[in-house]
Design a protein around this motif. Sequence first.
Motif, PDB file in Angstrom:
ATOM      1  N   GLY A   1       0.666  -1.207   0.164  1.00 28.53           N
ATOM      2  CA  GLY A   1       0.111  -0.118  -0.013  1.00 28.53           C
ATOM      3  C   GLY A   1       0.807   1.313   0.082  1.00 28.53           C
TER       4      GLY A   1
ATOM      5  N   LEU B   1      -0.582   0.386  -8.316  1.00 28.06           N
ATOM      6  CA  LEU B   1       0.097  -0.223  -6.958  1.00 28.06           C
ATOM      7  C   LEU B   1      -0.098  -1.650  -7.123  1.00 28.06           C
ATOM      8  CD1 LEU B   1      -0.993   1.959  -3.871  1.00 28.06           C
ATOM      9  CD2 LEU B   1       1.200   1.851  -4.795  1.00 28.06           C
TER      10      LEU B   1
ATOM     11  N   LEU C   1      -0.555  -4.744  -4.611  1.00 27.02           N
ATOM     12  CA  LEU C   1      -0.574  -5.352  -3.146  1.00 27.02           C
ATOM     13  C   LEU C   1      -0.104  -6.744  -3.201  1.00 27.02           C
ATOM     14  CD1 LEU C   1      -4.008  -3.731  -1.849  1.00 27.02           C
ATOM     15  CD2 LEU C   1      -1.646  -2.799  -2.088  1.00 27.02           C
TER      16      LEU C   1
ATOM     17  N   ARG D   1     -11.812  -4.403   0.915  1.00 31.42           N
ATOM     18  CA  ARG D   1     -11.284  -2.976   1.205  1.00 31.42           C
ATOM     19  C   ARG D   1     -12.476  -2.384   2.173  1.00 31.42           C
ATOM     20  NH1 ARG D   1     -11.682   0.240  -4.718  1.00 31.42           N
ATOM     21  NH2 ARG D   1     -13.916   0.037  -5.118  1.00 31.42           N
TER      22      ARG D   1
ATOM     23  N   LEU E   1      -5.774   3.990 -10.878  1.00 31.66           N
ATOM     24  CA  LEU E   1      -6.538   4.226  -9.502  1.00 31.66           C
ATOM     25  C   LEU E   1      -7.128   5.445  -9.403  1.00 31.66           C
ATOM     26  CD1 LEU E   1      -3.641   2.667  -7.445  1.00 31.66           C
ATOM     27  CD2 LEU E   1      -6.033   1.968  -7.258  1.00 31.66           C
TER      28      LEU E   1
ATOM     29  N   THR F   1      -9.343   4.661  -2.384  1.00 29.21           N
ATOM     30  CA  THR F   1      -8.691   5.116  -1.086  1.00 29.21           C
ATOM     31  C   THR F   1      -9.425   4.161   0.027  1.00 29.21           C
ATOM     32  OG1 THR F   1      -7.954   7.283  -1.740  1.00 29.21           O
ATOM     33  CG2 THR F   1      -8.249   6.824   0.599  1.00 29.21           C
TER      34      THR F   1
ATOM     35  N   TYR G   1      -7.094  -2.093   2.540  1.00 28.79           N
ATOM     36  CA  TYR G   1      -6.988  -3.289   1.945  1.00 28.79           C
ATOM     37  C   TYR G   1      -6.667  -4.457   2.581  1.00 28.79           C
ATOM     38  CZ  TYR G   1      -8.286  -0.661  -2.360  1.00 28.79           C
ATOM     39  OH  TYR G   1      -9.025   0.074  -3.391  1.00 28.79           O
TER      40      TYR G   1
ATOM     41  N   THR H   1      -3.556  -3.063   4.588  1.00 31.69           N
ATOM     42  CA  THR H   1      -2.593  -1.826   4.145  1.00 31.69           C
ATOM     43  C   THR H   1      -3.327  -0.749   3.559  1.00 31.69           C
ATOM     44  OG1 THR H   1      -0.474  -1.883   2.639  1.00 31.69           O
ATOM     45  CG2 THR H   1      -2.354  -3.333   1.852  1.00 31.69           C
TER      46      THR H   1
ATOM     47  N   VAL I   1      -4.182   2.300   1.210  1.00 33.65           N
ATOM     48  CA  VAL I   1      -3.861   2.895  -0.098  1.00 33.65           C
ATOM     49  C   VAL I   1      -4.628   4.337  -0.074  1.00 33.65           C
ATOM     50  CG1 VAL I   1      -4.777   2.625  -2.660  1.00 33.65           C
ATOM     51  CG2 VAL I   1      -3.894   0.672  -1.305  1.00 33.65           C
TER      52      VAL I   1
END
Length: 113
Positions: A9, A18, A20, A38, A85, A90, A93, A107, A109
């Motif tokens: 993240g 990103l 993960l 999430r 993204l 946001t 996760y 994590t 984000v």
Amino acid sequence: QVQLVESGGGLVQPGGSLRLSCGASEIRFNLYAMDWYRQYPGKERELVAGIRADDATNYADSVRGRFTISRDNAKRAVYLQMNNLRPEDTAVYYCRIRATGYWGQGTQVIVSS
């Protein structure tokens, strides 16, 4: 004791990417379906993507075409590649072993300019 540990993240600009990762310990990883969830502040966790033991995948409508879930059974790991993204991605996760009570620690984000 089964442990799941997420990583990857961070802060990214809109349109960025990103990846993960979630590593699992002490399980026959290849036998289990794995999910990414999430959670927004004050909200319930929502399913983002899942992958079965046979590699069949499913996605939430909001991420389909932008996110890709994959797994590496030899590494006992599941991944979530997140592209294009958006600020609404946001969240914190989490990975989970499906149909069990095992969750990672989460994590964060953050998608922001």
